[in-house]
Design a protein around this motif. Structure first.
Motif, PDB file in Angstrom:
ATOM      1  N   GLY A   1      -7.294  10.359  -5.395  1.00 26.03           N
ATOM      2  CA  GLY A   1      -6.088   9.860  -4.474  1.00 26.03           C
ATOM      3  C   GLY A   1      -4.931  10.528  -5.017  1.00 26.03           C
ATOM      4  N   PRO A   2      -4.294  10.036  -6.173  1.00 28.42           N
ATOM      5  CA  PRO A   2      -3.231  10.185  -6.467  1.00 28.42           C
ATOM      6  C   PRO A   2      -2.800  11.680  -6.665  1.00 28.42           C
TER       7      PRO A   2
ATOM      8  N   ASN B   1      -8.184  14.134 -14.151  1.00 26.90           N
ATOM      9  CA  ASN B   1      -6.733  14.802 -13.694  1.00 26.90           C
ATOM     10  C   ASN B   1      -5.592  14.113 -14.072  1.00 26.90           C
ATOM     11  N   LEU B   2      -5.577  12.882 -14.609  1.00 23.52           N
ATOM     12  CA  LEU B   2      -4.318  12.298 -14.702  1.00 23.52           C
ATOM     13  C   LEU B   2      -4.194  11.923 -16.261  1.00 23.52           C
ATOM     14  N   LYS B   3      -3.083  11.692 -16.785  1.00 28.44           N
ATOM     15  CA  LYS B   3      -3.102  11.372 -18.104  1.00 28.44           C
ATOM     16  C   LYS B   3      -1.808  10.374 -18.085  1.00 28.44           C
ATOM     17  N   VAL B   4      -1.758   9.375 -19.472  1.00 26.95           N
ATOM     18  CA  VAL B   4      -0.791   8.342 -19.461  1.00 26.95           C
ATOM     19  C   VAL B   4       0.668   9.130 -19.387  1.00 26.95           C
ATOM     20  N   GLY B   5       1.555   8.538 -18.658  1.00 34.91           N
ATOM     21  CA  GLY B   5       2.884   9.008 -18.527  1.00 34.91           C
ATOM     22  C   GLY B   5       3.033   9.898 -17.276  1.00 34.91           C
ATOM     23  N   ASP B   6       1.951  10.259 -16.424  1.00 33.20           N
ATOM     24  CA  ASP B   6       2.216  11.135 -15.389  1.00 33.20           C
ATOM     25  C   ASP B   6       2.838  10.366 -14.307  1.00 33.20           C
ATOM     26  N   ARG B   7       3.733  10.932 -13.509  1.00 28.90           N
ATOM     27  CA  ARG B   7       4.389  10.308 -12.416  1.00 28.90           C
ATOM     28  C   ARG B   7       3.644  10.504 -11.065  1.00 28.90           C
ATOM     29  N   VAL B   8       2.881   9.403 -10.514  1.00 30.68           N
ATOM     30  CA  VAL B   8       2.228   9.749  -9.251  1.00 30.68           C
ATOM     31  C   VAL B   8       2.626   9.410  -8.180  1.00 30.68           C
TER      32      VAL B   8
ATOM     33  N   HIS C   1       0.959  -1.372  -0.133  1.00 26.97           N
ATOM     34  CA  HIS C   1      -0.121  -0.007  -0.051  1.00 26.97           C
ATOM     35  C   HIS C   1       0.666   1.270  -0.030  1.00 26.97           C
ATOM     36  N   GLU C   2       2.191   1.223  -0.008  1.00 28.29           N
ATOM     37  CA  GLU C   2       3.206   2.202  -0.475  1.00 28.29           C
ATOM     38  C   GLU C   2       3.699   1.920  -1.598  1.00 28.29           C
ATOM     39  N   PHE C   3       3.625   2.854  -2.533  1.00 25.99           N
ATOM     40  CA  PHE C   3       4.046   2.952  -3.739  1.00 25.99           C
ATOM     41  C   PHE C   3       4.013   4.082  -4.603  1.00 25.99           C
ATOM     42  N   ILE C   4       4.837   4.512  -5.608  1.00 22.19           N
ATOM     43  CA  ILE C   4       4.739   5.578  -6.566  1.00 22.19           C
ATOM     44  C   ILE C   4       4.943   5.134  -7.855  1.00 22.19           C
ATOM     45  N   GLY C   5       4.348   5.746  -9.024  1.00 25.42           N
ATOM     46  CA  GLY C   5       4.330   4.750 -10.160  1.00 25.42           C
ATOM     47  C   GLY C   5       4.167   5.901 -11.385  1.00 25.42           C
TER      48      GLY C   5
END
Ligand SMILES: NC(=O)c1ccc[n+]([C@@H]2O[C@H](COP(=O)([O-])OP(=O)(O)OC[C@H]3O[C@@H](n4cnc5c(N)ncnc54)[C@H](O)[C@@H]3O)[C@@H](O)[C@H]2O)c1
Ligand SMILES: [Zn+2]
Ligand SMILES: [Zn+2]
Lengths: 186, 382
Positions: free
Chosen positions: B143-144, B75-82, B60-64
């Protein structure tokens, strides 16, 4: 002393603390603390462009707590119920609320049955369960097992011996039972 | 894709799993760049959480990096680092609307007593977690958060749970200027709570554990005064002695279900699963504080009953405060603290391992080998 009005061990002065600790007192004012107040309608998150979310399509009968009015609009689909453990778990969900010990005790029983079912099933695959690799025992070789554990005042040394019994015990017992059953009677 | 999976108590492995799919219009699929192992994962690993199904992927702890988005994601698009908070939440229910993001009512069909959490059993909703190459992220618009350019990715990772939780724990301790704060547990969450207590203006911060290497970290990372409970006959009496027989003004319990220090409690709870977790640290917190104090509980417990000393808490007039941390609420302020150089969350990290070695990573963390405090898992390194 606690027996008079003053604090028995007065803290260092705020100036002293500010000089010693980076950021000391930055959030002294509760207004700067993001979790204060606990609840407020001003805290509604940005981003939710709905009053009630669209509903995820269930794939089949999805278990839910009887304390929910309906299946939540979004739910996990990671490991759907199967086998005997699935029957136990579904009964726990359908029959008992979260307020009942039976609900949780049945779920715990379901977990143990699931483990047995899954170990057995794994023996019919190309990748049977391997207690040596899956317990990560190789870490014992690389990660300083002696130095990490002994002579350092660790409290858990008193019961570490239980772990191998808990983990290997059921395997040893099963092996023994299998041998007993298979051995021709004389 | 490759993913860590649970195979029964104390057993995990890496398997080939199907790619996660978009199952709801506001889902995203995130390719995991970094994940980490939390003390909460140990409760799963030891089989203490309920409805933990074989094959479950923890984390449950991750970035990607965003790999795919559902049709309603704005609010997000492919390639965003979250960076993704450990809570799964809808943003619009009764609880979310009031800021209780960790208590969302729309994401966990299995229980009303807990919200949604990634990779944390079916009792928290049945979502696979991020110790894998890819993960399904529901409510991608809520969330992200996109990782700021200037932020160290490992700091971002530590904010998805451990550091934010410790910071939250210090806040619900309701610390006043000059207060004496005692933190039980010198794991990542306790270290963060101790460090954060100073931000709130504590006058004295004490950390208790039995692992000397972690207490050393508490002195260095959190400027704390430390005691190894195993060196004292009765740590509660010792706390009274060092506070002039008053007791601390605030206690923060950052240990949870595997608490050690009382053989009977530990064995009945952590080994035999007859309680929802060992309440040793919680009871020490209740008994170590002064009358009228606040006890902040951020250690996690299972849903069945515990042998908690409730009478003492009542008779001492304590305020008990607790929750799963609403992570994203903490971020704007924590971003500032990092920017100002007040905190460096990634200083807690001690190990970095490839996903393929995760079984050994769990064993090392569970057995506290090699002075392990926080382990980062790198999925695509293999
Ligand atoms: N509330 C939340 O949102 C939230 C979020 C993350 C983690 N948690 C919980 O916080 C707890 C700590 O997490 P972590 O990652 O730091 O785990 P961890 O396992 O690394 O740390 C726990 C520490 O407590 C120590 N300990 C054991 N018994 C003790 C006792 N009686 N007194 C004092 N210390 C004792 C252990 O030696 C260990 O160092 C866990 O229970 C975890 O589930 C809660
Ligand atoms: Zn966690
Ligand atoms: Zn919600």
């Amino acid at each position: 002393m606690a027996y008079t009005a003053e604090k028995p061990v007065p803290p260092p002065s705020s100036d002293e603390l500010r000089a010693r600790i980076p950021g000391w007192g930055a959030d002294l004012d509760p207004a700067d603390r993001p979790s204060f107040p606990r609840e407020s309608l001003d805290l509604r998150p940005e981003g939710a462009h709905w009053d009630f979310p669209e509903r995820q399509e269930p794939d089949g009968p999805r278990e839910r707590s009887v304390e929910h009015k309906f299946l939540t609009p979004v739910f996990g689909t990671a490991q759907p119920l199967t086998g005997i453990s699935g029957v136990i778990r579904r009964y726990a969900y359908d029959r008992f609320s979260e307020g009942r010990a039976a609900h949780w005790l049945l779920l715990i029983a379901g977990d143990r049955v699931d483990a047995i079912e899954s170990h057995l099933k794994s023996f019919a695959t190309f990748r049977p369960d391997n207690p040596i690799t899956e317990t990560g025992l190789m870490a014992e070789v690389k990660r300083h097992p002696i130095r990490s554990r002994f002579g350092r005042g660790r409290a858990d040394l008193r019961h570490t011996w239980i772990d191998p019994i808990l983990v290997a015990g059921p395997w040893v017992l099963t092996g023994w039972l299998v041998l007993k059953v298979l051995r021709p009677k004389r | 894709m490759r993913a860590m999976t649970y195979r029964g108590p104390y057993k995990v492995r890496v398997e080939e799993k199907d790619m996660p799919k978009i199952e709801h219009p506001n889902d995203a699929i995130v390719r995991v760049d970094l994940a980490s192992i939390c003390g909460s994962d140990l409760h799963l690993y030891h089989g203490l959480m309920t409805d933990l199904r074989i094959g479950h992927t923890f984390g449950h702890e991750f970035i990607g990096t965003v790999h795919e988005v559902g049709p309603s994601v704005q609010n997000l698009k492919v390639g965003d680092r979250v960076m993704v908070p450990f809570n799964i939440y809808c943003g619009s229910c009764f609880f979310c609307a009031r800021g209780l993001y960790s208590n969302c009512h729309n994401v966990n069909a299995n229980a009303t007593a807990v919200g949604g959490i990634y990779g944390y059993s079916h009792t928290t909703g049945g979502y696979d977690g991020g110790q894998a190459e890819f993960v399904r992220v529901p409510f991608a618009d809520v969330g992200p958060t996109i990782i700021p350019e200037w932020m160290d990715p490992e700091d971002a990772l530590m904010l998805t749970d451990a550091f934010s939780t410790g910071y939250f724990g210090a806040q619900i301790g309701d610390i006043h200027e000059g207060d004496t704060v005692v933190v039980f547990g010198a794991g990542p969450v306790g270290l963060a709570a101790a460090r954060s207590s100073w931000l709130m203006g504590a006058g004295r911060v004490i950390v208790i554990d039995h692992l000397d290497y972690r207490l050393e970290k508490a002195r260095e990372f959190a400027f704390a005064e430390t005691y190894n409970f195993n060196e004292y006959d009765d740590i509660v009496v010792h706390m009274k002695k060092i506070t002039g027989f008053l007791g601390a003004d605030v206690a923060i319990e950052a240990v949870g279900a595997e608490a050690d220090g009382n053989l009977l409690q530990h064995i009945t709870a952590a080994k035999l699963k007859m309680q929802g977790g060992s309440p040793v640290a919680l009871n020490w917190a209740i008994d170590s504080v002064r009358k009228g104090a606040t006890v902040s509980v951020i250690g996690a417990y299972g849903p069945i009953f515990n042998a908690v000393k409730f009478g003492d808490a009542v008779n001492k007039g304590l305020t008990l405060r607790m929750n799963q941390a609403p992570v994203k609420r903490q971020w704007p302020r924590l971003f500032e603290h990092i920017k100002n150089g007040y905190i460096k969350p990634s200083d807690m990290i001690t190990h970095r391992i490839p996903l393929e070695h995760i079984a050994e990573g769990y064993h090392m963390f569970s057995s506290k080998l090699d002075d392990c405090i926080k382990t980062v898992v790198v999925p695509n390194a293999s």
